[in-house]
Enzyme design. Sequence first.
Site, PDB file in Angstrom:
ATOM      1  N   ASP A  12       0.823  -1.211   0.000  1.00  0.00           N
ATOM      2  CA  ASP A  12       0.000   0.000   0.000  1.00  0.00           C
ATOM      3  C   ASP A  12       0.861   1.267   0.000  1.00  0.00           C
ATOM      4  O   ASP A  12       1.962   1.278   0.546  1.00  0.00           O
ATOM      5  CB  ASP A  12      -0.918  -0.019   1.229  1.00  0.00           C
ATOM      6  CG  ASP A  12      -2.054   0.990   1.115  1.00  0.00           C
ATOM      7  OD1 ASP A  12      -2.432   1.342  -0.018  1.00  0.00           O
ATOM      8  OD2 ASP A  12      -2.554   1.438   2.159  1.00  0.00           O
ATOM      9  N   GLY A  15      -0.183   5.328  -4.517  1.00  0.00           N
ATOM     10  CA  GLY A  15      -0.850   6.560  -4.961  1.00  0.00           C
ATOM     11  C   GLY A  15      -0.284   7.778  -4.250  1.00  0.00           C
ATOM     12  O   GLY A  15       0.042   8.790  -4.883  1.00  0.00           O
ATOM     13  N   TRP A  17       2.607   8.096  -2.798  1.00  0.00           N
ATOM     14  CA  TRP A  17       3.988   8.323  -3.220  1.00  0.00           C
ATOM     15  C   TRP A  17       4.027   9.045  -4.565  1.00  0.00           C
ATOM     16  O   TRP A  17       4.765  10.014  -4.754  1.00  0.00           O
ATOM     17  CB  TRP A  17       4.748   6.992  -3.322  1.00  0.00           C
ATOM     18  CG  TRP A  17       6.210   7.163  -3.620  1.00  0.00           C
ATOM     19  CD1 TRP A  17       7.230   7.243  -2.711  1.00  0.00           C
ATOM     20  CD2 TRP A  17       6.819   7.309  -4.924  1.00  0.00           C
ATOM     21  NE1 TRP A  17       8.425   7.434  -3.358  1.00  0.00           N
ATOM     22  CE2 TRP A  17       8.202   7.473  -4.700  1.00  0.00           C
ATOM     23  CE3 TRP A  17       6.326   7.322  -6.229  1.00  0.00           C
ATOM     24  CZ2 TRP A  17       9.112   7.642  -5.763  1.00  0.00           C
ATOM     25  CZ3 TRP A  17       7.218   7.496  -7.281  1.00  0.00           C
ATOM     26  CH2 TRP A  17       8.594   7.651  -7.045  1.00  0.00           C
ATOM     27  N   ARG A  25      -0.877   9.659  -9.300  1.00  0.00           N
ATOM     28  CA  ARG A  25      -0.980   8.386  -8.575  1.00  0.00           C
ATOM     29  C   ARG A  25      -0.388   7.255  -9.412  1.00  0.00           C
ATOM     30  O   ARG A  25       0.283   6.363  -8.891  1.00  0.00           O
ATOM     31  CB  ARG A  25      -2.453   8.078  -8.261  1.00  0.00           C
ATOM     32  CG  ARG A  25      -3.102   9.011  -7.241  1.00  0.00           C
ATOM     33  CD  ARG A  25      -4.547   8.583  -6.959  1.00  0.00           C
ATOM     34  NE  ARG A  25      -4.644   7.163  -6.670  1.00  0.00           N
ATOM     35  CZ  ARG A  25      -4.445   6.632  -5.467  1.00  0.00           C
ATOM     36  NH1 ARG A  25      -4.163   7.391  -4.444  1.00  0.00           N
ATOM     37  NH2 ARG A  25      -4.539   5.322  -5.299  1.00  0.00           N
ATOM     38  N   HIS A  29       2.219   3.813  -8.972  1.00  0.00           N
ATOM     39  CA  HIS A  29       2.033   2.393  -9.296  1.00  0.00           C
ATOM     40  C   HIS A  29       3.230   1.879 -10.091  1.00  0.00           C
ATOM     41  O   HIS A  29       3.714   0.773  -9.857  1.00  0.00           O
ATOM     42  CB  HIS A  29       0.742   2.191 -10.085  1.00  0.00           C
ATOM     43  CG  HIS A  29      -0.501   2.467  -9.273  1.00  0.00           C
ATOM     44  ND1 HIS A  29      -0.700   1.914  -8.038  1.00  0.00           N
ATOM     45  CD2 HIS A  29      -1.580   3.256  -9.512  1.00  0.00           C
ATOM     46  CE1 HIS A  29      -1.862   2.329  -7.547  1.00  0.00           C
ATOM     47  NE2 HIS A  29      -2.410   3.152  -8.427  1.00  0.00           N
ATOM     48  N   ARG A  63     -12.422   2.341  -7.753  1.00  0.00           N
ATOM     49  CA  ARG A  63     -11.530   3.444  -8.155  1.00  0.00           C
ATOM     50  C   ARG A  63     -11.899   3.965  -9.543  1.00  0.00           C
ATOM     51  O   ARG A  63     -12.612   3.294 -10.293  1.00  0.00           O
ATOM     52  CB  ARG A  63     -10.085   2.941  -8.157  1.00  0.00           C
ATOM     53  CG  ARG A  63      -9.632   2.627  -6.756  1.00  0.00           C
ATOM     54  CD  ARG A  63      -8.156   2.330  -6.703  1.00  0.00           C
ATOM     55  NE  ARG A  63      -7.791   2.039  -5.324  1.00  0.00           N
ATOM     56  CZ  ARG A  63      -6.572   2.137  -4.834  1.00  0.00           C
ATOM     57  NH1 ARG A  63      -5.573   2.484  -5.612  1.00  0.00           N
ATOM     58  NH2 ARG A  63      -6.333   1.872  -3.565  1.00  0.00           N
ATOM     59  N   LEU A 122      10.525 -20.343  -5.816  1.00  0.00           N
ATOM     60  CA  LEU A 122       9.649 -19.440  -5.072  1.00  0.00           C
ATOM     61  C   LEU A 122       8.281 -19.438  -5.740  1.00  0.00           C
ATOM     62  O   LEU A 122       8.189 -19.299  -6.963  1.00  0.00           O
ATOM     63  CB  LEU A 122      10.230 -18.010  -5.096  1.00  0.00           C
ATOM     64  CG  LEU A 122       9.313 -16.898  -4.571  1.00  0.00           C
ATOM     65  CD1 LEU A 122       9.150 -16.994  -3.056  1.00  0.00           C
ATOM     66  CD2 LEU A 122       9.867 -15.519  -4.933  1.00  0.00           C
ATOM     67  N   SER A 180      -7.990  -4.654   5.086  1.00  0.00           N
ATOM     68  CA  SER A 180      -8.604  -4.423   3.771  1.00  0.00           C
ATOM     69  C   SER A 180      -9.007  -5.717   3.058  1.00  0.00           C
ATOM     70  O   SER A 180      -8.700  -5.915   1.879  1.00  0.00           O
ATOM     71  CB  SER A 180      -7.673  -3.578   2.890  1.00  0.00           C
ATOM     72  OG  SER A 180      -7.331  -2.382   3.534  1.00  0.00           O
TER      73      SER A 180
HETATM   74  C1  IPE Z   1      -5.342  -2.662  -0.137  1.00  0.00           C
HETATM   75  O1  IPE Z   1      -5.039  -1.333  -0.314  1.00  0.00           O
HETATM   76  C2  IPE Z   1      -5.345  -3.370  -1.446  1.00  0.00           C
HETATM   77  C3  IPE Z   1      -4.060  -3.504  -2.103  1.00  0.00           C
HETATM   78  C4  IPE Z   1      -2.899  -3.152  -1.644  1.00  0.00           C
HETATM   79  C5  IPE Z   1      -4.135  -4.119  -3.387  1.00  0.00           C
HETATM   80  P1  IPE Z   1      -6.174  -0.230  -0.440  1.00  0.00           P
HETATM   81  O2  IPE Z   1      -5.471   1.067  -0.553  1.00  0.00           O
HETATM   82  O3  IPE Z   1      -7.125  -0.581  -1.514  1.00  0.00           O
HETATM   83  O4  IPE Z   1      -6.901  -0.358   0.952  1.00  0.00           O
HETATM   84  P2  IPE Z   1      -7.916   0.645   1.641  1.00  0.00           P
HETATM   85  O5  IPE Z   1      -9.027   0.893   0.679  1.00  0.00           O
HETATM   86  O6  IPE Z   1      -7.164   1.907   1.938  1.00  0.00           O
HETATM   87  O7  IPE Z   1      -8.333  -0.047   2.884  1.00  0.00           O
HETATM   88  C1  IPE Z   2      -1.778   0.187  -3.283  1.00  0.00           C
HETATM   89  O1  IPE Z   2      -1.496   1.532  -3.359  1.00  0.00           O
HETATM   90  C2  IPE Z   2      -1.867  -0.434  -4.644  1.00  0.00           C
HETATM   91  C3  IPE Z   2      -3.218  -0.768  -5.072  1.00  0.00           C
HETATM   92  C4  IPE Z   2      -4.310  -0.730  -4.362  1.00  0.00           C
HETATM   93  C5  IPE Z   2      -3.338  -1.188  -6.430  1.00  0.00           C
HETATM   94  P1  IPE Z   2      -2.664   2.585  -3.342  1.00  0.00           P
HETATM   95  O2  IPE Z   2      -3.032   2.891  -4.754  1.00  0.00           O
HETATM   96  O3  IPE Z   2      -3.764   2.175  -2.461  1.00  0.00           O
HETATM   97  O4  IPE Z   2      -1.909   3.843  -2.716  1.00  0.00           O
HETATM   98  P2  IPE Z   2      -2.484   4.865  -1.679  1.00  0.00           P
HETATM   99  O5  IPE Z   2      -2.865   4.066  -0.457  1.00  0.00           O
HETATM  100  O6  IPE Z   2      -3.662   5.514  -2.305  1.00  0.00           O
HETATM  101  O7  IPE Z   2      -1.357   5.783  -1.411  1.00  0.00           O
HETATM  102 MG    MG Z   3      -4.128   2.444  -0.451  1.00  0.00          MG
END
Ligand code: IPE
Ligand code: IPE
Ligand code: MG
Length: 224
Positions: A12, A15, A17, A25, A29, A63, A122, A180
Amino acid sequence: MNPLRHVAIIMDGNGRWGLKHKKSRNAGHRAGLNTVEKIIKESIRLKIKYLTLYAFSTENWKRPKKEINFLFNLLESFLVDKIEVLHKQNIKLKIIGYKKFSKKLNKILNLSEKKTSKNKTLQINLALNYGSKSELINAFKSVQKNKIGINEKNLGKYLLTKNIPDPDLLIRTGNTKRLSNFLLWQIAYSEIFFEKKLWPEFNQKDYNRIIKKFKNIKRNFGKI
Ligand code: IPE
Ligand code: IPE
Ligand code: MG
């Protein structure tokens, strides 16, 4: 010292970062993918057998379409570019989640799984369109349909993680303390580490710091 067979990671913070460093965002990724490669490499070096990576949750469909498309295009080109390299490293790729993507991506995922299915160094379980609640509901339904007893062993046969030992260690980056909808059943006895760094900032050193702490925890499993 605790043996470490299976690490699960909630990757996580991409976005945040991306917004902070590149004003997008999606750039986060892309940067997160570099961390994935680093952690795979380090997991092999550490002789870890299973690495489960949460890449897309069943809730992530909420999203914006543009971000979702970017993520799946990124995954698609990563696999097209790198599956041969992963295969040469003797890595087995398994998707955990329901493959409801574009025809093209479904095909690439199936081919990648098939190509690497006999590899032994792995196993990477990529959690894609994964949600623990729907996984459990489906497993209970299958147990019921097959008229077998409701017990841990029978339920395990219908989980997406069938034949995969439960994670010893769960790491969530991104400075958020929640699960999550990730592996709720399987992490019943996992050691959990919440890491402040965002996923693109996370590196081998951070990984080893957590693993070192993990190795020294007294794991009781209910005993004393
Ligand atoms: C959890 O992250 C899912 C993944 C890392 C793929 P999210 O960013 O979607 O989680 P929430 O919505 O903040 O709980
Ligand atoms: C996790 O990073 C990756 C996915 C859910 C695909 P996020 O996209 O949730 O990043 P933040 O939490 O918004 O920073
Ligand atoms: Mg997130």
